[in-house]
Motif scaffolding. Structure first.
Motif, mmCIF file in Angstrom:
data_model
loop_
_atom_site.group_PDB
_atom_site.id
_atom_site.type_symbol
_atom_site.label_atom_id
_atom_site.label_comp_id
_atom_site.label_asym_id
_atom_site.label_seq_id
_atom_site.Cartn_x
_atom_site.Cartn_y
_atom_site.Cartn_z
ATOM 1 N N LEU A 191 43.417 40.880 -1.440
ATOM 2 C CA LEU A 191 44.603 41.745 -0.568
ATOM 3 C C LEU A 191 43.908 42.433 0.590
ATOM 4 O O LEU A 191 44.503 42.646 1.481
ATOM 5 C CB LEU A 191 45.362 42.399 -1.534
ATOM 6 C CG LEU A 191 45.936 41.613 -2.646
ATOM 7 C CD1 LEU A 191 46.950 42.746 -3.482
ATOM 8 C CD2 LEU A 191 47.256 40.501 -1.982
ATOM 9 N N GLU A 192 42.620 42.925 0.272
ATOM 10 C CA GLU A 192 42.144 43.769 1.255
ATOM 11 C C GLU A 192 41.955 43.377 2.753
ATOM 12 O O GLU A 192 41.663 42.091 2.878
ATOM 13 C CB GLU A 192 40.553 44.117 0.811
ATOM 14 C CG GLU A 192 39.744 45.069 1.807
ATOM 15 C CD GLU A 192 38.344 45.289 1.334
ATOM 16 O OE1 GLU A 192 37.695 46.127 1.941
ATOM 17 O OE2 GLU A 192 38.105 44.921 0.351
ATOM 18 N N GLY A 193 42.414 43.944 3.754
ATOM 19 C CA GLY A 193 42.510 43.832 5.093
ATOM 20 C C GLY A 193 43.596 42.548 5.403
ATOM 21 O O GLY A 193 43.873 42.186 6.543
ATOM 22 N N LYS A 194 44.586 42.145 4.519
ATOM 23 C CA LYS A 194 45.606 41.420 4.902
ATOM 24 C C LYS A 194 47.012 42.073 5.168
ATOM 25 O O LYS A 194 47.448 43.008 4.197
ATOM 26 C CB LYS A 194 45.834 40.156 3.752
ATOM 27 C CG LYS A 194 44.440 39.329 3.681
ATOM 28 C CD LYS A 194 44.777 38.236 2.698
ATOM 29 C CE LYS A 194 43.577 37.157 2.590
ATOM 30 N NZ LYS A 194 42.468 37.839 2.152
ATOM 31 N N ASP A 195 47.747 41.713 6.051
ATOM 32 C CA ASP A 195 48.912 42.214 6.199
ATOM 33 C C ASP A 195 50.090 41.544 5.317
ATOM 34 O O ASP A 195 50.026 40.582 4.569
ATOM 35 C CB ASP A 195 49.553 42.344 7.628
ATOM 36 C CG ASP A 195 49.577 40.947 8.399
ATOM 37 O OD1 ASP A 195 49.638 40.037 7.588
ATOM 38 O OD2 ASP A 195 49.689 40.909 9.388
ATOM 39 N N GLN A 196 51.313 42.146 5.293
ATOM 40 C CA GLN A 196 52.266 41.606 4.343
ATOM 41 C C GLN A 196 52.668 40.180 4.635
ATOM 42 O O GLN A 196 52.829 39.292 3.999
ATOM 43 C CB GLN A 196 53.504 42.655 4.493
ATOM 44 C CG GLN A 196 54.535 41.923 3.194
ATOM 45 C CD GLN A 196 54.125 42.024 1.848
ATOM 46 O OE1 GLN A 196 53.399 43.003 1.408
ATOM 47 N NE2 GLN A 196 54.344 41.095 0.950
ATOM 48 N N ALA A 197 52.543 39.731 6.228
ATOM 49 C CA ALA A 197 52.727 38.308 6.384
ATOM 50 C C ALA A 197 51.778 37.339 5.975
ATOM 51 O O ALA A 197 52.375 36.317 5.496
ATOM 52 C CB ALA A 197 53.119 38.411 7.994
ATOM 53 N N ALA A 198 50.559 37.908 5.744
ATOM 54 C CA ALA A 198 49.504 37.069 5.507
ATOM 55 C C ALA A 198 49.766 36.738 3.918
ATOM 56 O O ALA A 198 49.501 35.690 3.223
ATOM 57 C CB ALA A 198 48.162 37.533 5.796
ATOM 58 N N ILE A 199 50.003 37.971 3.263
ATOM 59 C CA ILE A 199 50.378 37.699 1.813
ATOM 60 C C ILE A 199 51.453 36.955 1.342
ATOM 61 O O ILE A 199 51.329 36.054 0.400
ATOM 62 C CB ILE A 199 50.328 39.390 1.358
ATOM 63 C CG1 ILE A 199 49.105 40.063 1.422
ATOM 64 C CG2 ILE A 199 50.776 39.295 -0.158
ATOM 65 C CD1 ILE A 199 49.222 41.432 0.893
#
Length: 248
Positions: free
Chosen positions: A196-204
């Protein structure tokens, strides 16, 4: 005449056992009555917190440190677990490094760092495990479903884990006659700080849609797979299990 001899406690060593998937594996194995060596590389306090959680729940655990790529440090870690609990039956190698970059821009120092931990580290731990795990035991390495999912920027990481997938079935065959299984678990996108580190909600959200179950995996999902391989799965050997909810 009834045999009242208590069965010997099974013993596991979990590398990277102080957080994320490693901690979930430690706690899951402890619930099965397995005494656990909780390995850490640099964060002793977090490993001791994991040990405290296991012992508070009635289990047995100790913390052991060391660089997984250093054969002397890992020999000492294995020695410490054997001294404390009398032997080793299960080795789960979750420790790893994931550094992401397109191939064209990857810093080669990061490539070397990742390969030292993920390839040499897996080899060192597997070598110690192959020498020490008792009959009826299991060696469980960790790969990644990205070797099949082919996400951009994961090239170097996936390459390092491809080496794990090559080593694992060969070691299974080299241990013929020992009654020791050797497998690897290849998680898909799993909700850990590493992912999860460095990822925005869209990427998640995009990662969550990769599996037909339409969610990220959890560390507990992966720990259940490990517990299966560590315990009842005696006829699964030399395999890579893709624990990814059907993503690949």
């Amino acid at each position: 005449m009834t045999d009242t001899t208590a069965p010997a406690t099974r013993v596991a060593l979990v590398t990277g056992g102080s957080g994320g998937i490693g901690r979930a594996v430690v706690e899951r194995l402890a619930r099965d009555g397995i005494a656990v060596g909780v390995h850490y590389a640099g964060n002793k306090a977090r490993a001791e917190e994991t040990v405290a959680a296991v012992t508070a729940a009635g289990g047995r655990a100790i913390a052991v440190g060391g660089d997984v790529a250093d054969e002397h440090a890992m020999a000492e870690a294995f020695d410490a677990v054997e001294r404390e609990f009398g032997g080793i039956d299960v080795v789960v190698h979750t420790a790893g490094v994931m550094l992401l970059s397109p191939v064209t821009t990857l810093d080669l120092d990061e490539l070397d760092r990742m390969h030292r931990t993920n390839i040499r580290g897996t080899f060192v731990v597997s070598q110690q495990a192959a020498r020490r795990v008792r009959g009826g035991g299991a060696i469980i390495n960790f790969s990644t479903s990205v070797t099949r999912l082919h996400f951009p920027s994961y090239g170097a990481y996936a390459a390092s884990k491809g080496a794990v997938e090559a080593l694992t079935p060969i070691l299974a065959r080299e241990l013929r006659g020992r009654n020791v299984t050797v497998n690897a678990v290849a998680p898909g996108p799993t909700a850990t700080p590493l992912l999860l580190e460095g990822k925005d909600q869209a990427a998640i959200d995009r990662l969550s849609q990769a599996a037909p179950l339409e969610r990220l995996g959890t560390p507990e999902d992966i720990a259940e797979t490990v517990a299966f391989l560590a315990g009842p799965a005696r006829w699964i050997n030399g395999q890579i299990l893709y624990a990814n909810g059907g993503a690949a």
